[in-house]
Enzyme design. Structure first.
Site, short mmCIF file in Angstrom:
data_model
loop_
_atom_site.label_atom_id
_atom_site.label_comp_id
_atom_site.label_asym_id
_atom_site.label_seq_id
_atom_site.Cartn_x
_atom_site.Cartn_y
_atom_site.Cartn_z
N LYS A 62 24.44 73.84 34.45
CA LYS A 62 23.56 72.59 33.81
C LYS A 62 22.68 72.93 32.81
O LYS A 62 22.17 72.51 32.14
CB LYS A 62 23.40 71.76 35.06
CG LYS A 62 24.74 70.98 35.71
CD LYS A 62 24.90 69.74 35.32
CE LYS A 62 26.34 69.17 35.76
NZ LYS A 62 26.69 69.40 37.29
N GLU B 202 20.55 61.02 34.22
CA GLU B 202 21.06 60.50 35.16
C GLU B 202 21.51 61.60 36.09
O GLU B 202 21.74 62.95 35.54
CB GLU B 202 22.33 59.61 34.74
CG GLU B 202 23.63 60.68 34.30
CD GLU B 202 23.59 61.63 33.28
OE1 GLU B 202 22.67 61.45 32.54
OE2 GLU B 202 24.15 62.63 33.25
N SER C 109 31.42 77.73 38.55
CA SER C 109 30.35 76.93 37.88
C SER C 109 29.08 76.83 38.50
O SER C 109 27.86 76.48 38.08
CB SER C 109 30.99 75.25 37.63
OG SER C 109 31.31 74.82 38.70
C1 LIG Z 1 27.82 69.04 37.75
C2 LIG Z 1 28.80 70.08 38.42
C3 LIG Z 1 30.23 70.02 37.94
C4 LIG Z 1 30.93 69.01 37.15
O1 LIG Z 1 30.40 68.68 35.97
P1 LIG Z 1 31.13 69.18 34.68
O2 LIG Z 1 30.40 68.66 33.54
O3 LIG Z 1 32.69 68.74 34.73
O4 LIG Z 1 31.15 70.68 34.55
C5 LIG Z 1 30.96 71.35 38.21
N1 LIG Z 1 30.44 72.29 38.91
C6 LIG Z 1 29.16 72.20 39.23
C7 LIG Z 1 28.59 73.39 40.26
C8 LIG Z 1 28.29 71.17 39.11
O5 LIG Z 1 26.96 71.08 39.25
#
Ligand SMILES: *Cc1c(COP(=O)(O)O)cnc(C)c1O
Length: 399
Positions: free
Chosen positions: A89, A111, A377
């Site tokens: 993010k 948000e 992620s």
């Molecule tokens: C917020 C988040 C997601 C989901 O958001 P996307 O916009 O689909 O990437 C996925 N993995 C993590 C670790 C997150 O914090």
């Protein structure tokens, strides 16, 4: 096939900018200026230098030898979990705060669901000295206390959203309302590839650093820059968009999305938008959306707050519709099992969102000579209480 956004903000049938009159001047200005600002040399210099020295990029591309052996293929992990604040993010919030400054904005709103985007936004606001207000559903505030504390420590005001199911969708509605009331001094940092044009394209471009690095890193490892598969979990779709971006036109690279099936796709408690969704408009764009026959939004459910969203970004709706991307889904239990498995095999505790991607790797059908990159992620620190409840054999369903 073309997967880039059109001038009007469409990916095939999806996207566009369906917004109230009061937001037209802000959105028009963004649409006219975002590419120019982002391609400016001084912007790129500042963006790249913060990604390197503040976020800690490039994030490693790690060859997971034990997972590879087990799956009888070659698995690489793109370590977005090692970024400052613990997920992908921050790539987007760094980009958007630099853009907001160039637009002359002094106040930032955002948000958040699980709080990861809220923390990433509060972080860059502290860094740049801008006022920050984060909207968060009242229920999410109660169940994500550590991230709420982080945001407050970083100087942000966390505003509860009391409407609807008091979760992410409702927090987004509140943020939009705030922007309508404060159009002049405020920039809205949206946290995923959702919302009116140009947000989906703008956020995808900021996150595209992920696949830009994958290409040269995989080449260093294997001599080839393209893998056979790129796998990512999808909530709104920003980590997937970043991981796919520089492979979109390379049709030899198969793109794999993994959505949250919650208690099971047919259980009535799920967030599997690609299967359960139909064309509709949410938060300013036309996309696939979970709704009743008369257009009421169906409340989504997933144990992971980051995937608990009734829509999906318009780029992904188009990738799914045109069959450019394959879609799999994982239930709450499969995701938790996969998180424990990754932890025990590779010593990496993933975020619950990310764990969904790992749950389906054995279904992809990768061959022994093939290569797969999984977008890791985020890290699992924020999810420890859920993991521990599972270890203790407690009921782990989130609501
Ligand atoms: C917020 C988040 C997601 C989901 O958001 P996307 O916009 O689909 O990437 C996925 N993995 C993590 C670790 C997150 O914090």
């Amino acid at each position: 096939m073309n997967y880039q956004v059109t001038e009007e903000g469409f990916y095939g049938d999806f996207g566009g900018s369906f917004i109230p009159e009061m937001l037209h001047s802000n959105i028009d200005k963004l649409q006219r200026q975002y590419i120019e600002i982002m391609s400016d040399a001084s912007f790129q210099k500042e963006f790249r230098s913060l990604l390197k020295d503040y976020v800690g990029r490039p994030s490693p591309l790690y060859f997971a030898s034990k997972l590879s052996k087990e799956l009888n293929t070659n698995v690489y992990l793109k370590r977005e979990d090692l970024n400052h604040t613990g997920a992908h993010k921050i790539n987007n919030t760094i980009g958007q705060i630099l853009l907001a400054k160039r637009l002359g904005k002094t106040r930032i709103i955002a948000e958040t669901g699980a709080g990861q985007h809220g923390v990433a936004t509060a972080t860059v606001c502290a860094l740049m000295g801008l006022e920050c207000v984060v909207y968060m559903g009242k229920i999410d505030i109660a169940r994500q206390a550590p991230n709420v504390a982080r945001m407050r420590m970083l100087g942000a005001r966390v505003e509860p959203a009391f409407s609807g199911s008091q979760t992410l969708k409702d927090a987004t509605n509140e943020a939009i309302r705030d922007w309508i009331n404060n159009p002049v001094n405020t920039h809205y940092i949206i946290g995923s590839v959702v919302g009116p044009h140009p947000y989906p394209d703008m956020v995808a471009r900021f996150q595209s650093i992920i696949s830009e690095e994958m290409k040269w890193q995989l080449k260093e490892h294997t001599g080839k820059e393209n893998p056979d598969y790129v796998v990512a979990c999808v909530g709104g779709g920003s980590n997937a968009a970043g991981a796919f971006y520089h492979f979109l036109e390379d049709e030899d690279v198969k793109l794999v999305l993994v959505e949250a099936a919650g208690m099971g796709i047919d259980s009535g408690e799920s967030a599997a938008t690609s299967v359960l969704g139909s064309k509709g408009i949410i938060h300013g764009s036309r996309t696939l959306l979970m709704q009743t026959e008369d257009g009421q939004i169906v409340e989504p459910y997933s144990i992971s707050a980051g995937l608990d969203y009734p829509g999906i970004g318009p780029l992904h709706a188009h990738l799914i519709n045109s069959k450019r991307a394959m879609v799999f889904s994982a239930t709450d239990t499969q995701a938790i099992d996969a998180a424990f498995h990754l932890t025990r095999e590779e010593g990496i505790i993933p975020a619950l969102e990310t764990a969904h991607a790992f749950a389906i790797l054995d279904q992809v059908g990768a061959k022994p000579e093939e290569t797969m990159i999984v977008c890791l992620s985020g890290r699992g620190d924020k999810d420890l209480s859920t993991y521990i409840s599972y270890l203790d054999g407690k009921e782990v369903k989130r609501h």
